[in-house]
Design a protein around this motif. Sequence first.
Motif, mmCIF file in Angstrom:
data_model
loop_
_atom_site.group_PDB
_atom_site.id
_atom_site.type_symbol
_atom_site.label_atom_id
_atom_site.label_comp_id
_atom_site.label_asym_id
_atom_site.label_seq_id
_atom_site.Cartn_x
_atom_site.Cartn_y
_atom_site.Cartn_z
ATOM 1 N N GLU A 57 -17.632 1.517 -25.097
ATOM 2 C CA GLU A 57 -16.572 2.014 -24.328
ATOM 3 C C GLU A 57 -16.626 2.000 -22.882
ATOM 4 N N GLY B 197 -12.605 1.571 -21.237
ATOM 5 C CA GLY B 197 -12.695 2.479 -22.526
ATOM 6 C C GLY B 197 -12.970 3.934 -22.028
ATOM 7 N N ARG B 198 -13.482 4.812 -22.914
ATOM 8 C CA ARG B 198 -13.661 6.232 -22.723
ATOM 9 C C ARG B 198 -14.467 6.326 -21.702
#
Length: 200
Positions: A39, A12-13
């Motif tokens: 994330e 994720g980010r």
Amino acid sequence: MPYKRYKANSNGRFKDKVVLITGATSGISKTTAYAFAKEGAKVFFCGRRTNLGEANASEIQAFGGEATYMQADVRKESDVRNFINGCVQKYGRIDIAFNNAGIEAPPKAIAELSLEEWNNVIATNATGVFLAMKYEIPVMLRQGGGIIVNTASVGGHQGFSNIAPYGASKAGIMSLTRTAAMELTGKKKYSCQLLFSRCS
Ligand SMILES: NC(=O)c1ccc[n+]([C@@H]2O[C@H](COP(=O)([O-])OP(=O)(O)OC[C@H]3O[C@@H](n4cnc5c(N)ncnc54)[C@H](OP(=O)(O)O)[C@@H]3O)[C@@H](O)[C@H]2O)c1
């Protein structure tokens, strides 16, 4: 609860970012801890209520995220130092620090407030952020960068009746954040930001 439907994305980010959060046993910090973990971040958080802290860490792990709870009271220097050292011992760094732990006092006019009520809010909100930054900044300077987000409030910007210690503490956080930004200007990659959360 929406968390029941969460599934962590290890790509994720915030993949592999180490995120330290003060006061994620409930409220905004808790939601933020879950969102970062979803994330892909490794979340290290504190709060005084051990039962809630451990339950939140377990819930994050249950959806595949990574989270560690350590009990710490942000009013106490030794607790804050141990909390931040604990994160560094576990992960070796702090990429993002979210200094969000905070309280309000019972709504009272200035003349009705006790010194104890005043001191407790200032110690939690303003001194708590000071202590967190005092120990986070050297870690971030050593590693070559980092992001600090401090939670202020519209109450620190403008006057409201019956929230004197809260407003003063939040104005103090704004000033601390600006001071940190000035002190750290030009020192590698460094960001110090204010979060103004609003009542919806
Ligand atoms: N909610 C809003 O509308 C709003 C608006 C503007 C600003 N804010 C700010 O946003 C932040 C979070 O608010 P919230 O609404 O999410 O409040 P909340 O639900 O009451 O959560 C506050 C968190 O701070 C922790 N905390 C309080 N005192 C602490 C201490 N001495 N040591 C360690 N942790 C402590 C609490 O954990 P323990 O009790 O377990 O210690 C809890 O996890 C606060 O700084 C608040 O001033 C909120």
